[in-house]
Design a protein around this motif. Structure first.
Motif, PDB file in Angstrom:
ATOM      1  N   ILE A 129      31.493 -45.156  16.104  1.00 14.64           N
ATOM      2  CA  ILE A 129      32.453 -44.074  16.302  1.00 14.64           C
ATOM      3  C   ILE A 129      31.788 -42.920  17.039  1.00 14.64           C
ATOM      4  O   ILE A 129      30.584 -42.690  16.888  1.00 14.64           O
ATOM      5  N   CYS A 130      32.573 -42.234  17.839  1.00 13.57           N
ATOM      6  CA  CYS A 130      32.057 -41.058  18.515  1.00 13.57           C
ATOM      7  C   CYS A 130      32.234 -39.857  17.580  1.00 13.57           C
ATOM      8  O   CYS A 130      33.352 -39.543  17.190  1.00 13.57           O
ATOM      9  N   PRO A 131      31.119 -39.213  17.182  1.00 13.25           N
ATOM     10  CA  PRO A 131      31.232 -38.097  16.227  1.00 13.25           C
ATOM     11  C   PRO A 131      31.922 -36.874  16.851  1.00 13.25           C
ATOM     12  O   PRO A 131      32.373 -35.989  16.128  1.00 13.25           O
ATOM     13  N   GLN A 132      32.019 -36.873  18.179  1.00 11.01           N
ATOM     14  CA  GLN A 132      32.621 -35.737  18.863  1.00 11.01           C
ATOM     15  C   GLN A 132      34.150 -35.882  18.964  1.00 11.01           C
ATOM     16  O   GLN A 132      34.891 -35.022  18.507  1.00 11.01           O
ATOM     17  N   CYS A 133      34.612 -37.030  19.536  1.00  7.36           N
ATOM     18  CA  CYS A 133      36.063 -37.164  19.761  1.00  7.36           C
ATOM     19  C   CYS A 133      36.698 -38.211  18.854  1.00  7.36           C
ATOM     20  O   CYS A 133      37.902 -38.473  18.940  1.00  7.36           O
ATOM     21  N   ASN A 134      35.895 -38.830  17.949  1.00  7.34           N
ATOM     22  CA  ASN A 134      36.382 -39.818  16.988  1.00  7.34           C
ATOM     23  C   ASN A 134      36.905 -41.115  17.583  1.00  7.34           C
ATOM     24  O   ASN A 134      37.550 -41.895  16.901  1.00  7.34           O
ATOM     25  N   VAL A 149      26.854 -44.797  24.298  1.00 12.58           N
ATOM     26  CA  VAL A 149      27.399 -43.496  24.688  1.00 12.58           C
ATOM     27  C   VAL A 149      28.919 -43.571  24.821  1.00 12.58           C
ATOM     28  O   VAL A 149      29.463 -44.519  25.376  1.00 12.58           O
ATOM     29  N   CYS A 150      29.594 -42.554  24.304  1.00 12.75           N
ATOM     30  CA  CYS A 150      31.057 -42.512  24.353  1.00 12.75           C
ATOM     31  C   CYS A 150      31.566 -42.406  25.799  1.00 12.75           C
ATOM     32  O   CYS A 150      31.093 -41.580  26.570  1.00 12.75           O
ATOM     33  N   ASP A 151      32.561 -43.280  26.129  1.00 11.75           N
ATOM     34  CA  ASP A 151      33.160 -43.260  27.475  1.00 11.75           C
ATOM     35  C   ASP A 151      33.840 -41.925  27.774  1.00 11.75           C
ATOM     36  O   ASP A 151      33.868 -41.470  28.908  1.00 11.75           O
ATOM     37  N   LYS A 152      34.421 -41.343  26.731  1.00 14.92           N
ATOM     38  CA  LYS A 152      35.289 -40.180  26.942  1.00 14.92           C
ATOM     39  C   LYS A 152      34.493 -38.883  27.086  1.00 14.92           C
ATOM     40  O   LYS A 152      34.865 -38.013  27.856  1.00 14.92           O
ATOM     41  N   CYS A 153      33.409 -38.766  26.252  1.00  8.03           N
ATOM     42  CA  CYS A 153      32.766 -37.448  26.214  1.00  8.03           C
ATOM     43  C   CYS A 153      31.237 -37.507  26.269  1.00  8.03           C
ATOM     44  O   CYS A 153      30.575 -36.500  26.039  1.00  8.03           O
ATOM     45  N   ASN A 154      30.696 -38.720  26.556  1.00  6.95           N
ATOM     46  CA  ASN A 154      29.242 -38.858  26.736  1.00  6.95           C
ATOM     47  C   ASN A 154      28.379 -38.581  25.507  1.00  6.95           C
ATOM     48  O   ASN A 154      27.163 -38.479  25.626  1.00  6.95           O
TER      49      ASN A 154
HETATM   50 ZN   LIG Z   1      33.628 -39.167  22.411  1.00  3.31          ZN
END
Ligand SMILES: [Zn+2]
Length: 221
Positions: A129-134, A149-154
């Motif tokens: 899970i991305c801790p930034q954008c979930n 690394v998250c696609d949406k927010c790196n």
């Molecule tokens: Zn993210």
């Protein structure tokens, strides 16, 4: 329809329950959601529940039953409901029987979403899970474009403690010991419908709708 959903953790019960509830126009009753509602609104039940949750101890059955009973008595449950996440134990099932008897209603069906333990462990332990954008990823089924690394927010994606293999195995043990006996408990009184959980969420939904004879219901939004 008064439907109870059973199944091991990780089979996607909650998300399917939301869709079934929408298709049937009945409330989706999840104990987790009701607890959050009572706690957020500081109701008497919420204040009581919070004391246990803050201490990290289990909410006693009596209180869970009181909270579910209170919910089932509300007007929007008159034409049916989907019960999700309750009961989890025989003792809770006995309490639920009393509530239903008081309300003079019966469960129509139990929907059991099945999946073998190995697949559940693979499915959950691969989750990131991305801790930034979930945003939720899966290392095999839905990996991010760039490793870790998250696609949406790196942001670097993480594995939640809940998704660690040893945690999942422990939850499955509890499920087998405490919840599986419910199938025997209800075997003479409530019709059981089994549906195997597919890797693809949409496929599982289709199987569930067919099994519940909802195939002609269209979902709006
Ligand atoms: Zn993210």
């Amino acid at each position: 329809m008064r439907l109870m959903l059973l199944g091991a953790p990780g089979v996607g019960k909650g998300s399917q329950a939301t869709l079934i509830a929408k298709a049937l126009s009945v409330p989706h009753i999840s104990t987790g959601d009701i607890f959050r509602y009572h706690i957020a609104n500081s109701t008497d039940l919420g204040i009581k529940a919070k004391q246990y949750i803050e201490k990290g101890s289990l909410v006693p059955d009596e209180l869970t039953v009181e909270i579910v009973g209170d919910r089932l008595k509300q007007d929007d449950c008159k034409n049916g409901f989907i019960l999700d996440g309750f009961p989890r134990t025989i003792q809770q099932a006995v309490f639920l029987d009393e509530i239903l008897k008081d309300l003079n209603i019966q469960l129509d069906e139990i929907l059991n979403i099945t999946l073998d333990d190995r697949s559940i462990v693979n499915r959950l332990s691969g989750r990131r899970i991305c801790p930034q954008c979930n945003f939720v990823y899966h290392i095999e089924d839905k990996p991010p474009k760039y490793d870790g690394v998250c696609d949406k927010c790196n942001t670097a994606i993480i594995q939640r403690d809940d998704d660690k293999e040893e945690t999942i195995i422990k939850r499955l043990e509890v499920y087998h010991k405490q919840t599986v006996p419910l199938f025997e408990y209800y075997s003479d009184t409530v019709k059981l419908v089994n549906v195997e959980s597919n890797k693809l969420f949409e496929v599982t939904t289709k199987l569930v709708f067919n099994a519940l004879r909802l195939e002609n219901v269209t979902l709006n939004g």
